[in-house]
Design a protein around this motif. Structure first.
Motif, PDB file in Angstrom:
ATOM      1  N   PHE A  22      69.870  34.701  89.618  1.00 23.21           N
ATOM      2  CA  PHE A  22      70.246  35.536  90.800  1.00 23.21           C
ATOM      3  C   PHE A  22      69.442  36.484  91.035  1.00 23.21           C
ATOM      4  O   PHE A  22      69.252  37.156  92.362  1.00 23.21           O
ATOM      5  N   ALA A  23      68.778  37.230  90.243  1.00 24.82           N
ATOM      6  CA  ALA A  23      67.992  38.403  90.275  1.00 24.82           C
ATOM      7  C   ALA A  23      66.529  37.738  91.289  1.00 24.82           C
ATOM      8  O   ALA A  23      66.056  38.741  92.183  1.00 24.82           O
ATOM      9  N   ARG A  24      66.253  36.481  91.390  1.00 22.43           N
ATOM     10  CA  ARG A  24      65.115  36.153  92.016  1.00 22.43           C
ATOM     11  C   ARG A  24      65.763  35.580  93.353  1.00 22.43           C
ATOM     12  O   ARG A  24      64.803  34.883  94.044  1.00 22.43           O
ATOM     13  N   MET A  25      66.946  35.303  93.685  1.00 24.02           N
ATOM     14  CA  MET A  25      67.279  34.603  94.772  1.00 24.02           C
ATOM     15  C   MET A  25      66.942  35.469  95.984  1.00 24.02           C
ATOM     16  O   MET A  25      66.998  36.745  96.166  1.00 24.02           O
ATOM     17  N   GLU A  26      66.327  34.707  97.107  1.00 30.99           N
ATOM     18  CA  GLU A  26      66.068  35.409  98.159  1.00 30.99           C
ATOM     19  C   GLU A  26      67.306  36.069  99.086  1.00 30.99           C
ATOM     20  O   GLU A  26      68.386  35.172  98.848  1.00 30.99           O
ATOM     21  N   PRO A  27      67.228  37.238  99.531  1.00 31.58           N
ATOM     22  CA  PRO A  27      68.552  37.776 100.142  1.00 31.58           C
ATOM     23  C   PRO A  27      69.098  36.893 101.213  1.00 31.58           C
ATOM     24  O   PRO A  27      70.226  36.824 101.456  1.00 31.58           O
ATOM     25  N   ALA A  28      68.534  35.996 101.957  1.00 33.04           N
ATOM     26  CA  ALA A  28      68.789  35.143 102.818  1.00 33.04           C
ATOM     27  C   ALA A  28      69.742  34.018 102.422  1.00 33.04           C
ATOM     28  O   ALA A  28      70.497  33.574 103.134  1.00 33.04           O
ATOM     29  N   ILE A  29      69.705  33.526 101.211  1.00 34.78           N
ATOM     30  CA  ILE A  29      70.254  32.367 100.620  1.00 34.78           C
ATOM     31  C   ILE A  29      71.749  33.038 100.238  1.00 34.78           C
ATOM     32  O   ILE A  29      71.909  34.062  99.492  1.00 34.78           O
ATOM     33  N   ASP A  30      72.723  32.146 100.901  1.00 34.07           N
ATOM     34  CA  ASP A  30      74.159  32.659 100.527  1.00 34.07           C
ATOM     35  C   ASP A  30      74.951  31.842  99.798  1.00 34.07           C
ATOM     36  O   ASP A  30      76.295  32.035  99.301  1.00 34.07           O
ATOM     37  N   ARG A  31      74.323  30.459  99.703  1.00 38.24           N
ATOM     38  CA  ARG A  31      75.204  29.530  98.987  1.00 38.24           C
ATOM     39  C   ARG A  31      74.017  28.538  98.280  1.00 38.24           C
ATOM     40  O   ARG A  31      73.162  28.330  98.951  1.00 38.24           O
ATOM     41  N   VAL A  32      74.421  28.130  97.231  1.00 38.14           N
ATOM     42  CA  VAL A  32      73.876  27.135  96.093  1.00 38.14           C
ATOM     43  C   VAL A  32      74.536  25.851  96.142  1.00 38.14           C
ATOM     44  O   VAL A  32      75.531  25.901  95.245  1.00 38.14           O
ATOM     45  N   VAL A  33      74.504  24.834  96.578  1.00 44.20           N
ATOM     46  CA  VAL A  33      75.207  23.716  96.423  1.00 44.20           C
ATOM     47  C   VAL A  33      74.795  22.908  95.341  1.00 44.20           C
ATOM     48  O   VAL A  33      73.496  22.586  95.051  1.00 44.20           O
ATOM     49  N   LEU A  34      75.643  22.610  94.397  1.00 40.97           N
ATOM     50  CA  LEU A  34      75.499  21.884  93.057  1.00 40.97           C
ATOM     51  C   LEU A  34      76.082  20.394  93.047  1.00 40.97           C
ATOM     52  O   LEU A  34      76.990  20.135  93.175  1.00 40.97           O
ATOM     53  N   ALA A  35      74.968  19.408  93.008  1.00 38.71           N
ATOM     54  CA  ALA A  35      75.307  18.242  93.469  1.00 38.71           C
ATOM     55  C   ALA A  35      74.728  17.256  92.258  1.00 38.71           C
ATOM     56  O   ALA A  35      74.186  17.459  91.425  1.00 38.71           O
ATOM     57  N   ALA A  36      75.369  16.148  92.318  1.00 39.91           N
ATOM     58  CA  ALA A  36      75.086  15.040  91.119  1.00 39.91           C
ATOM     59  C   ALA A  36      74.974  13.653  92.396  1.00 39.91           C
ATOM     60  O   ALA A  36      75.376  13.415  92.915  1.00 39.91           O
ATOM     61  N   VAL A  50      83.696   4.812  94.809  1.00 40.37           N
ATOM     62  CA  VAL A  50      82.528   4.175  95.360  1.00 40.37           C
ATOM     63  C   VAL A  50      81.514   5.242  95.788  1.00 40.37           C
ATOM     64  O   VAL A  50      80.404   4.813  96.181  1.00 40.37           O
ATOM     65  N   GLU A  51      81.894   6.384  95.351  1.00 36.41           N
ATOM     66  CA  GLU A  51      80.843   7.463  95.830  1.00 36.41           C
ATOM     67  C   GLU A  51      79.440   7.379  94.873  1.00 36.41           C
ATOM     68  O   GLU A  51      79.448   6.846  93.822  1.00 36.41           O
ATOM     69  N   THR A  52      78.324   7.885  95.543  1.00 41.86           N
ATOM     70  CA  THR A  52      76.982   7.678  94.985  1.00 41.86           C
ATOM     71  C   THR A  52      76.562   9.000  94.980  1.00 41.86           C
ATOM     72  O   THR A  52      75.254   9.149  94.097  1.00 41.86           O
ATOM     73  N   ALA A  53      76.921   9.997  95.626  1.00 44.73           N
ATOM     74  CA  ALA A  53      76.478  11.428  95.417  1.00 44.73           C
ATOM     75  C   ALA A  53      78.067  12.273  95.233  1.00 44.73           C
ATOM     76  O   ALA A  53      78.952  11.763  95.942  1.00 44.73           O
ATOM     77  N   PHE A  54      77.825  13.332  94.564  1.00 39.19           N
ATOM     78  CA  PHE A  54      78.999  14.200  94.788  1.00 39.19           C
ATOM     79  C   PHE A  54      78.555  15.781  94.807  1.00 39.19           C
ATOM     80  O   PHE A  54      77.465  16.095  94.119  1.00 39.19           O
ATOM     81  N   ILE A  55      79.434  16.470  95.547  1.00 34.44           N
ATOM     82  CA  ILE A  55      79.207  18.188  95.315  1.00 34.44           C
ATOM     83  C   ILE A  55      80.321  18.241  94.454  1.00 34.44           C
ATOM     84  O   ILE A  55      81.492  18.351  94.452  1.00 34.44           O
ATOM     85  N   LEU A  56      79.509  18.731  93.353  1.00 34.92           N
ATOM     86  CA  LEU A  56      80.733  19.099  92.148  1.00 34.92           C
ATOM     87  C   LEU A  56      81.312  20.574  92.375  1.00 34.92           C
ATOM     88  O   LEU A  56      82.334  20.855  91.976  1.00 34.92           O
ATOM     89  N   GLY A  57      80.229  21.342  92.739  1.00 41.53           N
ATOM     90  CA  GLY A  57      80.670  22.671  93.047  1.00 41.53           C
ATOM     91  C   GLY A  57      79.492  23.544  93.812  1.00 41.53           C
ATOM     92  O   GLY A  57      78.590  22.914  94.287  1.00 41.53           O
ATOM     93  N   GLU A  58      79.887  24.830  94.018  1.00 38.83           N
ATOM     94  CA  GLU A  58      79.030  25.680  94.763  1.00 38.83           C
ATOM     95  C   GLU A  58      78.862  27.230  94.163  1.00 38.83           C
ATOM     96  O   GLU A  58      79.907  27.698  93.716  1.00 38.83           O
ATOM     97  N   LEU A  59      77.793  27.680  94.143  1.00 39.23           N
ATOM     98  CA  LEU A  59      77.672  29.088  93.527  1.00 39.23           C
ATOM     99  C   LEU A  59      77.587  29.849  95.260  1.00 39.23           C
ATOM    100  O   LEU A  59      76.604  29.406  95.966  1.00 39.23           O
TER     101      LEU A  59
END
Length: 416
Positions: A86-100, A136-145
Protein backbone atom coordinates in the motif's frame (compact mmCIF):
# COMPACT_ATOMS: atom_id res chain seq x y z
CA UNK A 1 -1.77 -14.62 15.38
CA UNK A 2 -4.46 -11.96 15.14
CA UNK A 3 -8.09 -12.94 14.91
CA UNK A 4 -8.79 -14.02 11.34
CA UNK A 5 -12.26 -14.15 9.91
CA UNK A 6 -14.01 -16.25 7.29
CA UNK A 7 -16.21 -13.85 5.42
CA UNK A 8 -19.62 -13.95 3.79
CA UNK A 9 -20.12 -12.57 0.29
CA UNK A 10 -20.58 -8.78 0.37
CA UNK A 11 -19.04 -8.22 3.81
CA UNK A 12 -15.90 -6.16 4.41
CA UNK A 13 -13.09 -5.89 6.92
CA UNK A 14 -10.34 -3.35 7.67
CA UNK A 15 -6.83 -4.20 6.42
CA UNK A 16 -4.45 -2.82 9.08
CA UNK A 17 -1.21 -3.69 7.27
CA UNK A 18 1.44 -1.84 5.28
CA UNK A 19 1.59 -4.68 2.75
CA UNK A 20 -0.33 -7.92 2.22
CA UNK A 21 0.03 -11.20 0.41
CA UNK A 22 -3.10 -12.23 -1.47
CA UNK A 23 -3.21 -16.03 -1.61
CA UNK A 24 -5.57 -17.58 -4.11
CA UNK A 25 -5.93 -21.23 -3.11
CA UNK A 26 -7.59 -24.39 -4.33
CA UNK A 27 -7.26 -28.16 -4.13
CA UNK A 28 -5.71 -30.08 -7.01
CA UNK A 29 -7.14 -33.24 -8.49
CA UNK A 30 -6.71 -34.90 -11.90
CA UNK A 31 -8.58 -33.27 -14.77
CA UNK A 32 -9.35 -30.00 -12.98
CA UNK A 33 -8.38 -26.70 -14.62
CA UNK A 34 -5.36 -24.67 -13.61
CA UNK A 35 -6.29 -21.45 -11.76
CA UNK A 36 -4.41 -18.18 -12.16
CA UNK A 37 -4.49 -15.09 -9.95
CA UNK A 38 -4.63 -11.57 -11.34
CA UNK A 39 -5.21 -8.03 -10.07
CA UNK A 40 -6.67 -4.93 -11.71
CA UNK A 41 -5.74 -1.50 -10.36
CA UNK A 42 -8.69 0.85 -10.79
CA UNK A 43 -9.35 4.57 -10.79
CA UNK A 44 -13.09 5.27 -10.42
CA UNK A 45 -14.02 1.77 -11.54
CA UNK A 46 -11.77 1.48 -14.63
CA UNK A 47 -8.11 0.84 -15.41
CA UNK A 48 -6.13 3.78 -16.80
CA UNK A 49 -4.51 1.49 -19.36
CA UNK A 50 -3.36 -2.06 -20.03
CA UNK A 51 -0.43 -1.68 -17.61
CA UNK A 52 -2.94 -1.71 -14.72
CA UNK A 53 -3.50 -5.47 -15.11
CA UNK A 54 -1.04 -7.62 -13.12
CA UNK A 55 -0.96 -11.33 -14.06
CA UNK A 56 1.35 -14.10 -15.29
CA UNK A 57 2.33 -12.29 -18.53
CA UNK A 58 2.73 -8.90 -16.79
CA UNK A 59 3.91 -9.81 -13.29
CA UNK A 60 4.86 -6.42 -11.84
CA UNK A 61 2.90 -3.16 -11.88
CA UNK A 62 4.92 -0.12 -12.96
CA UNK A 63 4.60 1.40 -9.47
CA UNK A 64 5.91 -1.78 -7.83
CA UNK A 65 2.79 -1.76 -5.63
CA UNK A 66 1.37 -5.06 -6.96
CA UNK A 67 3.37 -8.14 -7.94
CA UNK A 68 2.40 -11.58 -9.17
CA UNK A 69 4.64 -13.91 -7.16
CA UNK A 70 3.61 -17.22 -8.73
CA UNK A 71 2.40 -20.62 -7.60
CA UNK A 72 3.43 -23.08 -4.98
CA UNK A 73 2.12 -26.58 -4.34
CA UNK A 74 1.97 -28.37 -1.01
CA UNK A 75 0.36 -31.80 -1.02
CA UNK A 76 -2.99 -31.44 -2.79
CA UNK A 77 -3.16 -27.65 -2.22
CA UNK A 78 -1.92 -25.09 -4.73
CA UNK A 79 -1.64 -21.36 -4.06
CA UNK A 80 -1.08 -18.53 -6.55
CA UNK A 81 0.07 -15.37 -4.78
CA UNK A 82 0.12 -11.62 -5.35
CA UNK A 83 1.70 -9.05 -3.05
CA UNK A 84 0.20 -5.61 -2.54
CA UNK A 85 2.32 -2.85 -0.99
CA UNK A 86 0.00 0.00 0.00
CA UNK A 87 2.93 2.36 0.63
CA UNK A 88 3.85 2.20 -3.09
CA UNK A 89 0.28 2.54 -4.36
CA UNK A 90 -0.23 5.60 -6.56
CA UNK A 91 -2.65 8.08 -4.92
CA UNK A 92 -5.10 7.84 -7.86
CA UNK A 93 -5.69 4.10 -7.35
CA UNK A 94 -8.72 3.55 -5.13
CA UNK A 95 -9.49 -0.12 -5.77
CA UNK A 96 -7.61 -3.35 -6.54
CA UNK A 97 -9.81 -6.12 -7.93
CA UNK A 98 -8.55 -9.62 -7.03
CA UNK A 99 -9.54 -12.15 -9.67
CA UNK A 100 -9.07 -15.79 -10.60
CA UNK A 101 -9.28 -17.35 -14.05
CA UNK A 102 -9.66 -21.04 -14.91
CA UNK A 103 -7.35 -22.35 -17.62
CA UNK A 104 -8.86 -25.39 -19.37
CA UNK A 105 -12.20 -25.75 -17.61
CA UNK A 106 -14.76 -24.02 -15.38
CA UNK A 107 -14.82 -23.10 -11.69
CA UNK A 108 -17.57 -25.69 -11.20
CA UNK A 109 -14.76 -28.27 -11.46
CA UNK A 110 -12.54 -26.51 -8.91
CA UNK A 111 -12.74 -27.50 -5.22
CA UNK A 112 -11.60 -25.51 -2.22
CA UNK A 113 -11.42 -22.16 -4.04
CA UNK A 114 -10.64 -19.36 -1.61
CA UNK A 115 -8.74 -16.12 -1.16
CA UNK A 116 -6.72 -15.20 1.92
CA UNK A 117 -5.37 -11.76 2.83
CA UNK A 118 -2.22 -12.17 4.92
CA UNK A 119 -0.17 -9.45 6.64
CA UNK A 120 3.19 -9.59 4.82
CA UNK A 121 5.11 -8.45 7.90
CA UNK A 122 3.67 -10.86 10.47
CA UNK A 123 2.23 -13.70 8.37
CA UNK A 124 -1.07 -13.43 10.22
CA UNK A 125 -4.32 -13.92 8.32
CA UNK A 126 -6.46 -10.76 8.08
CA UNK A 127 -9.34 -12.23 6.10
CA UNK A 128 -10.45 -15.33 4.23
CA UNK A 129 -13.28 -15.80 1.76
CA UNK A 130 -14.31 -19.26 0.50
CA UNK A 131 -16.16 -19.46 -2.80
CA UNK A 132 -18.39 -22.53 -3.05
CA UNK A 133 -21.21 -21.75 -5.51
CA UNK A 134 -19.41 -21.74 -8.89
CA UNK A 135 -20.83 -23.58 -11.93
CA UNK A 136 -19.98 -22.52 -15.51
CA UNK A 137 -17.78 -19.53 -14.66
CA UNK A 138 -14.29 -19.31 -16.16
CA UNK A 139 -13.27 -16.17 -14.23
CA UNK A 140 -14.12 -14.93 -10.76
CA UNK A 141 -13.74 -11.72 -8.82
CA UNK A 142 -13.07 -13.17 -5.37
CA UNK A 143 -12.61 -9.87 -3.62
CA UNK A 144 -11.32 -6.33 -3.75
CA UNK A 145 -9.06 -4.09 -1.73
CA UNK A 146 -10.49 -0.58 -1.65
CA UNK A 147 -9.73 2.78 -0.12
CA UNK A 148 -12.33 4.27 2.23
CA UNK A 149 -11.59 7.54 4.08
CA UNK A 150 -7.84 7.04 3.77
CA UNK A 151 -7.81 3.42 5.00
CA UNK A 152 -7.68 0.18 2.99
CA UNK A 153 -10.39 -2.44 3.41
CA UNK A 154 -11.13 -5.84 1.86
CA UNK A 155 -14.56 -6.83 0.55
CA UNK A 156 -15.57 -10.42 -0.31
CA UNK A 157 -17.19 -10.26 -3.78
CA UNK A 158 -17.68 -13.73 -5.36
CA UNK A 159 -18.85 -12.53 -8.79
CA UNK A 160 -18.37 -14.92 -11.72
CA UNK A 161 -17.88 -14.48 -15.48
CA UNK A 162 -18.35 -17.14 -18.15
CA UNK A 163 -16.10 -15.20 -20.57
CA UNK A 164 -12.79 -15.93 -18.83
CA UNK A 165 -10.05 -13.48 -17.90
CA UNK A 166 -10.50 -11.77 -21.27
CA UNK A 167 -14.15 -10.91 -20.52
CA UNK A 168 -13.38 -9.77 -17.01
CA UNK A 169 -10.40 -7.64 -18.11
CA UNK A 170 -12.38 -6.10 -21.00
CA UNK A 171 -15.13 -5.11 -18.55
CA UNK A 172 -12.66 -2.95 -16.65
CA UNK A 173 -11.22 -1.31 -19.77
CA UNK A 174 -8.28 -3.57 -20.74
CA UNK A 175 -7.81 -4.04 -24.50
CA UNK A 176 -7.22 -7.75 -25.02
CA UNK A 177 -5.55 -9.46 -27.97
CA UNK A 178 -8.17 -12.12 -28.80
CA UNK A 179 -6.34 -13.38 -31.88
CA UNK A 180 -3.79 -16.16 -31.83
CA UNK A 181 -0.42 -14.96 -33.04
CA UNK A 182 -0.36 -14.80 -36.84
CA UNK A 183 2.73 -15.02 -39.01
CA UNK A 184 3.65 -11.79 -40.85
CA UNK A 185 2.29 -11.43 -44.41
CA UNK A 186 4.60 -12.50 -47.25
CA UNK A 187 6.76 -9.72 -48.68
CA UNK A 188 5.27 -7.74 -51.58
CA UNK A 189 7.29 -8.11 -54.79
CA UNK A 190 6.19 -4.99 -56.70
CA UNK A 191 7.30 -1.61 -55.40
CA UNK A 192 4.48 0.79 -54.65
CA UNK A 193 5.09 4.24 -53.16
CA UNK A 194 5.37 3.76 -49.40
CA UNK A 195 2.48 5.30 -47.43
CA UNK A 196 3.45 7.61 -44.57
CA UNK A 197 4.21 5.59 -41.45
CA UNK A 198 1.35 5.49 -38.96
CA UNK A 199 2.27 5.90 -35.29
CA UNK A 200 2.67 2.47 -33.68
CA UNK A 201 -0.54 1.30 -32.03
CA UNK A 202 -0.41 0.21 -28.41
CA UNK A 203 -0.14 -3.57 -28.31
CA UNK A 204 -3.15 -5.15 -26.61
CA UNK A 205 -2.52 -7.43 -23.65
CA UNK A 206 -1.92 -11.05 -24.65
CA UNK A 207 -3.62 -13.38 -22.18
CA UNK A 208 -2.55 -16.66 -23.76
CA UNK A 209 0.02 -18.88 -22.12
CA UNK A 210 1.23 -22.43 -22.53
CA UNK A 211 1.79 -24.72 -19.56
CA UNK A 212 4.10 -27.65 -20.24
CA UNK A 213 3.44 -30.89 -18.34
CA UNK A 214 4.96 -34.35 -18.10
CA UNK A 215 2.23 -35.55 -20.48
CA UNK A 216 2.64 -32.62 -22.94
CA UNK A 217 6.25 -31.45 -22.47
CA UNK A 218 7.04 -29.64 -25.75
CA UNK A 219 5.91 -26.55 -27.65
CA UNK A 220 7.03 -24.84 -30.84
CA UNK A 221 8.01 -21.18 -30.44
CA UNK A 222 6.60 -20.27 -33.86
CA UNK A 223 3.18 -21.65 -32.84
CA UNK A 224 3.29 -19.11 -29.99
CA UNK A 225 4.31 -16.26 -32.29
CA UNK A 226 7.59 -16.11 -30.37
CA UNK A 227 10.20 -16.26 -33.13
CA UNK A 228 11.82 -12.81 -32.93
CA UNK A 229 13.11 -10.40 -30.32
CA UNK A 230 14.38 -11.78 -27.04
CA UNK A 231 13.28 -14.79 -25.01
CA UNK A 232 13.66 -14.19 -21.28
CA UNK A 233 13.95 -17.08 -18.84
CA UNK A 234 12.95 -16.67 -15.19
CA UNK A 235 12.91 -19.01 -12.26
CA UNK A 236 10.58 -18.36 -9.36
CA UNK A 237 11.58 -20.16 -6.17
CA UNK A 238 9.83 -20.71 -2.90
CA UNK A 239 11.84 -22.30 -0.11
CA UNK A 240 10.26 -24.29 2.70
CA UNK A 241 11.17 -26.15 5.87
CA UNK A 242 14.79 -25.32 6.55
CA UNK A 243 14.34 -21.63 5.66
CA UNK A 244 11.46 -19.26 6.12
CA UNK A 245 9.54 -18.98 2.90
CA UNK A 246 10.45 -16.40 0.31
CA UNK A 247 8.97 -16.14 -3.14
CA UNK A 248 11.20 -14.31 -5.53
CA UNK A 249 12.40 -14.08 -9.05
CA UNK A 250 15.47 -16.15 -9.58
CA UNK A 251 18.53 -15.25 -7.61
CA UNK A 252 16.77 -13.02 -5.10
CA UNK A 253 17.72 -15.24 -2.18
CA UNK A 254 16.98 -13.61 1.15
CA UNK A 255 20.37 -13.54 2.80
CA UNK A 256 18.96 -13.28 6.32
CA UNK A 257 17.30 -16.71 6.04
CA UNK A 258 20.32 -18.51 4.60
CA UNK A 259 23.09 -17.73 2.17
CA UNK A 260 21.33 -19.55 -0.60
CA UNK A 261 22.99 -18.95 -3.96
CA UNK A 262 21.39 -20.49 -7.02
CA UNK A 263 22.91 -20.06 -10.47
CA UNK A 264 20.96 -20.03 -13.70
CA UNK A 265 23.13 -21.38 -16.54
CA UNK A 266 22.91 -22.53 -20.16
CA UNK A 267 24.89 -25.00 -22.24
CA UNK A 268 24.82 -24.09 -25.92
CA UNK A 269 25.83 -25.58 -29.24
CA UNK A 270 25.81 -23.36 -32.33
CA UNK A 271 25.25 -24.46 -35.93
CA UNK A 272 28.99 -23.96 -36.66
CA UNK A 273 29.73 -26.66 -34.07
CA UNK A 274 31.06 -24.34 -31.35
CA UNK A 275 29.95 -25.18 -27.81
CA UNK A 276 30.11 -23.45 -24.49
CA UNK A 277 28.42 -22.49 -21.25
CA UNK A 278 26.82 -19.25 -20.07
CA UNK A 279 27.13 -18.94 -16.28
CA UNK A 280 28.35 -16.58 -13.57
CA UNK A 281 31.24 -18.91 -12.71
CA UNK A 282 34.30 -17.55 -14.49
CA UNK A 283 32.23 -14.50 -15.54
CA UNK A 284 30.99 -16.37 -18.63
CA UNK A 285 27.97 -14.10 -19.00
CA UNK A 286 27.69 -14.50 -22.79
CA UNK A 287 26.39 -11.88 -25.20
CA UNK A 288 23.16 -11.06 -27.01
CA UNK A 289 24.76 -9.25 -29.96
CA UNK A 290 27.42 -11.82 -30.85
CA UNK A 291 27.82 -15.60 -30.37
CA UNK A 292 26.43 -17.34 -28.37
CA UNK A 293 23.45 -14.87 -28.57
CA UNK A 294 22.63 -15.80 -24.96
CA UNK A 295 23.24 -13.47 -22.03
CA UNK A 296 23.05 -13.85 -18.24
CA UNK A 297 22.51 -10.74 -16.12
CA UNK A 298 25.11 -10.11 -13.45
CA UNK A 299 25.14 -12.61 -10.60
CA UNK A 300 22.92 -11.26 -7.84
CA UNK A 301 24.32 -12.47 -4.53
CA UNK A 302 23.22 -9.56 -2.37
CA UNK A 303 19.84 -10.95 -1.38
CA UNK A 304 18.42 -7.49 -2.02
CA UNK A 305 15.01 -7.27 -3.62
CA UNK A 306 16.09 -6.55 -7.17
CA UNK A 307 15.38 -8.00 -10.55
CA UNK A 308 17.28 -11.20 -9.71
CA UNK A 309 19.03 -13.18 -12.40
CA UNK A 310 17.60 -13.35 -15.90
CA UNK A 311 18.83 -15.41 -18.79
CA UNK A 312 18.02 -13.97 -22.22
CA UNK A 313 18.21 -15.60 -25.68
CA UNK A 314 18.28 -13.47 -28.86
CA UNK A 315 15.70 -15.12 -31.15
CA UNK A 316 16.70 -12.84 -34.04
CA UNK A 317 19.74 -15.14 -34.33
CA UNK A 318 17.87 -18.40 -33.75
CA UNK A 319 19.24 -19.78 -37.06
CA UNK A 320 22.69 -19.87 -35.42
CA UNK A 321 21.51 -21.97 -32.45
CA UNK A 322 21.51 -25.77 -32.66
CA UNK A 323 20.54 -26.51 -29.05
CA UNK A 324 20.44 -24.74 -25.69
CA UNK A 325 20.04 -26.49 -22.34
CA UNK A 326 18.92 -24.21 -19.52
CA UNK A 327 19.84 -25.52 -16.08
CA UNK A 328 20.26 -24.37 -12.50
CA UNK A 329 22.88 -25.26 -9.91
CA UNK A 330 23.06 -24.74 -6.16
CA UNK A 331 26.27 -22.79 -5.62
CA UNK A 332 25.92 -22.68 -1.85
CA UNK A 333 23.37 -22.53 0.96
CA UNK A 334 21.53 -25.84 0.45
CA UNK A 335 22.51 -29.46 -0.06
CA UNK A 336 19.76 -30.24 -2.52
CA UNK A 337 16.65 -28.95 -4.27
CA UNK A 338 14.44 -31.01 -1.95
CA UNK A 339 12.59 -28.09 -0.34
CA UNK A 340 12.68 -25.64 -3.22
CA UNK A 341 9.41 -25.24 -5.11
CA UNK A 342 9.90 -23.65 -8.47
CA UNK A 343 8.13 -22.39 -11.55
CA UNK A 344 10.04 -21.80 -14.77
CA UNK A 345 8.74 -19.13 -17.18
CA UNK A 346 10.03 -18.54 -20.70
CA UNK A 347 8.62 -15.28 -22.06
CA UNK A 348 9.16 -14.53 -25.74
CA UNK A 349 9.08 -10.81 -26.55
CA UNK A 350 6.43 -11.50 -29.22
CA UNK A 351 4.32 -14.42 -28.11
CA UNK A 352 2.70 -16.35 -25.32
CA UNK A 353 4.45 -17.13 -22.07
CA UNK A 354 5.52 -20.75 -21.61
CA UNK A 355 5.60 -21.98 -18.03
CA UNK A 356 5.94 -25.18 -16.04
CA UNK A 357 6.48 -26.33 -12.49
CA UNK A 358 9.32 -28.51 -11.32
CA UNK A 359 8.39 -31.80 -9.71
CA UNK A 360 9.12 -32.52 -6.06
CA UNK A 361 12.83 -33.33 -5.73
CA UNK A 362 13.37 -36.69 -3.99
CA UNK A 363 17.13 -37.15 -4.61
CA UNK A 364 20.18 -35.29 -3.21
CA UNK A 365 20.44 -33.17 -6.35
CA UNK A 366 22.50 -29.98 -6.72
CA UNK A 367 21.86 -29.50 -10.45
CA UNK A 368 18.57 -29.51 -12.35
CA UNK A 369 18.03 -29.46 -16.12
CA UNK A 370 15.11 -27.07 -16.70
CA UNK A 371 14.42 -26.80 -20.43
CA UNK A 372 15.98 -27.95 -23.69
CA UNK A 373 15.59 -25.65 -26.69
CA UNK A 374 16.36 -27.37 -29.99
CA UNK A 375 16.40 -26.19 -33.58
CA UNK A 376 13.71 -27.79 -35.72
CA UNK A 377 14.06 -26.54 -39.30
CA UNK A 378 13.49 -22.78 -39.05
CA UNK A 379 11.75 -23.13 -35.71
CA UNK A 380 12.83 -23.67 -32.10
CA UNK A 381 11.13 -26.25 -29.89
CA UNK A 382 11.04 -25.84 -26.10
CA UNK A 383 10.97 -29.05 -24.09
CA UNK A 384 10.29 -29.25 -20.35
CA UNK A 385 13.05 -31.31 -18.76
CA UNK A 386 12.56 -30.78 -14.98
CA UNK A 387 15.27 -33.38 -14.43
CA UNK A 388 17.24 -33.53 -11.17
CA UNK A 389 20.75 -34.94 -11.45
CA UNK A 390 23.03 -36.19 -8.67
CA UNK A 391 26.73 -35.49 -9.32
CA UNK A 392 29.13 -38.27 -8.41
CA UNK A 393 31.70 -37.47 -5.72
CA UNK A 394 34.23 -34.96 -7.06
CA UNK A 395 32.29 -34.29 -10.28
CA UNK A 396 31.03 -30.75 -10.87
CA UNK A 397 27.34 -30.05 -11.58
CA UNK A 398 28.30 -28.68 -15.02
CA UNK A 399 30.20 -31.82 -15.96
CA UNK A 400 27.28 -33.92 -14.67
CA UNK A 401 24.80 -32.12 -16.92
CA UNK A 402 27.20 -32.32 -19.87
CA UNK A 403 27.47 -36.11 -19.44
CA UNK A 404 23.70 -36.56 -19.10
CA UNK A 405 23.00 -34.68 -22.34
CA UNK A 406 26.08 -35.76 -24.34
CA UNK A 407 27.38 -32.21 -24.86
CA UNK A 408 31.05 -33.26 -25.01
CA UNK A 409 32.92 -30.29 -23.54
CA UNK A 410 36.25 -30.05 -21.66
CA UNK A 411 35.79 -28.67 -18.15
CA UNK A 412 38.27 -26.90 -15.87
CA UNK A 413 37.48 -25.77 -12.32
CA UNK A 414 36.00 -22.26 -12.14
CA UNK A 415 35.13 -19.82 -9.40
CA UNK A 416 33.31 -16.55 -8.89
Amino acid sequence: MGASMTMQKGTNVAVPAQAVRVELGRRTSPGTPDVDASALLLVSGKVRGDADLVFYNQPVHGSGAVRHEGKRTEGDAVTDSLTVDFARMEPAIDRVVLAASADGGTFGQVTGLHVRIVDLATGSEIARFDSADATVETAFILGELYLRQGAWKFRAVGQGYDTGLAGLATDFGISVDQQPATPPPPPVTHRAPAPPAAPPAAQPVRLTKVTLTKEAPTVSLSKQGGTSGVLSVNLNWEVRKQFKSWGAKFGRAVATHADLDLDLCALYELTDGSKGVVQSLGNAFGSLRQPPYIHLDGDDRTGAVSTGENLTVNLDHKDRLRRVLIFVTIYEGARSFADLHATVTLQPQNGAAIDFSLDECTVPSTVCALALITRDGGDLTVQREARYLVPQRGVSPQRTIDAAYGWGMNWTPGRK
